[in-house]
Design an enzyme around this catalytic site. Sequence first.
Site, PDB file in Angstrom:
ATOM      1  N   GLU A  22       0.817  -1.210   0.000  1.00 21.87           N
ATOM      2  CA  GLU A  22       0.000   0.000   0.000  1.00 21.87           C
ATOM      3  C   GLU A  22       0.853   1.263   0.000  1.00 21.87           C
ATOM      4  OE1 GLU A  22      -3.801   1.413   2.588  1.00 21.87           O
ATOM      5  OE2 GLU A  22      -2.107   0.584   3.710  1.00 21.87           O
ATOM      6  N   HIS A  44      10.158 -25.758   2.127  1.00 25.18           N
ATOM      7  CA  HIS A  44      10.496 -26.621   0.992  1.00 25.18           C
ATOM      8  C   HIS A  44      10.040 -26.010  -0.332  1.00 25.18           C
ATOM      9  CE1 HIS A  44      11.713 -30.352  -0.882  1.00 25.18           C
ATOM     10  NE2 HIS A  44      10.576 -30.342  -1.548  1.00 25.18           N
ATOM     11  N   LYS A 162     -12.173   2.674  -5.088  1.00 22.42           N
ATOM     12  CA  LYS A 162     -13.279   3.107  -4.237  1.00 22.42           C
ATOM     13  C   LYS A 162     -14.314   3.884  -5.054  1.00 22.42           C
ATOM     14  CE  LYS A 162     -10.862   3.562   0.200  1.00 22.42           C
ATOM     15  NZ  LYS A 162     -10.416   4.555   1.207  1.00 22.42           N
TER      16      LYS A 162
END
Length: 172
Positions: A22, A44, A162
């Site tokens: 962010e 792994h 938004k």
Amino acid sequence: VLQIWSKTLETTGLWYDQLLAESLAKRDDVGATPLTVVNTRDLHSRAQQHQEGRRDKAYTNLIVGKWKTDPLLIQASPWVKQNEDSLDELAGNSVIDVMNAAIKGTTKAYNDDDRPTADLVLPSTDESSLGQLLQMLMLATVVEGRLLGVNPYGQPGVEAYKQNMKRELGLG
């Protein structure tokens, strides 16, 4: 890559991923893609990529110095015949001994291959230690943003989605 050596701290790593993404990933020419791995769980699968993959990562080990409980000693199994799984070789060691060997072995392998590593040792997982770690990571993110020429506080990409969401909901 933040290599968390304690499942207890996984959410701390994910918080740091979010903070870096962010705050610093606002231009296509600078900023890393953060990744948190929880070792030994992810060791792994990720070590293969990190040991032989692209040389575009730095590795930070987040290690707990003192655990909340006493070390659990590994005992030989009375049920497995003739040590078929070879795990009896670990008898007498603690789980912490095995974890420390994994940390040292992984770091040595990365260093032997000129992969940059650093250790952050958290004294414990108590509130004070975690608070200090979070504060340090926030300040380091601001400093990194300044060094990269990125405003770590602006959120233009967040604002765009938004606004699109508001339009989709008939609110904008």
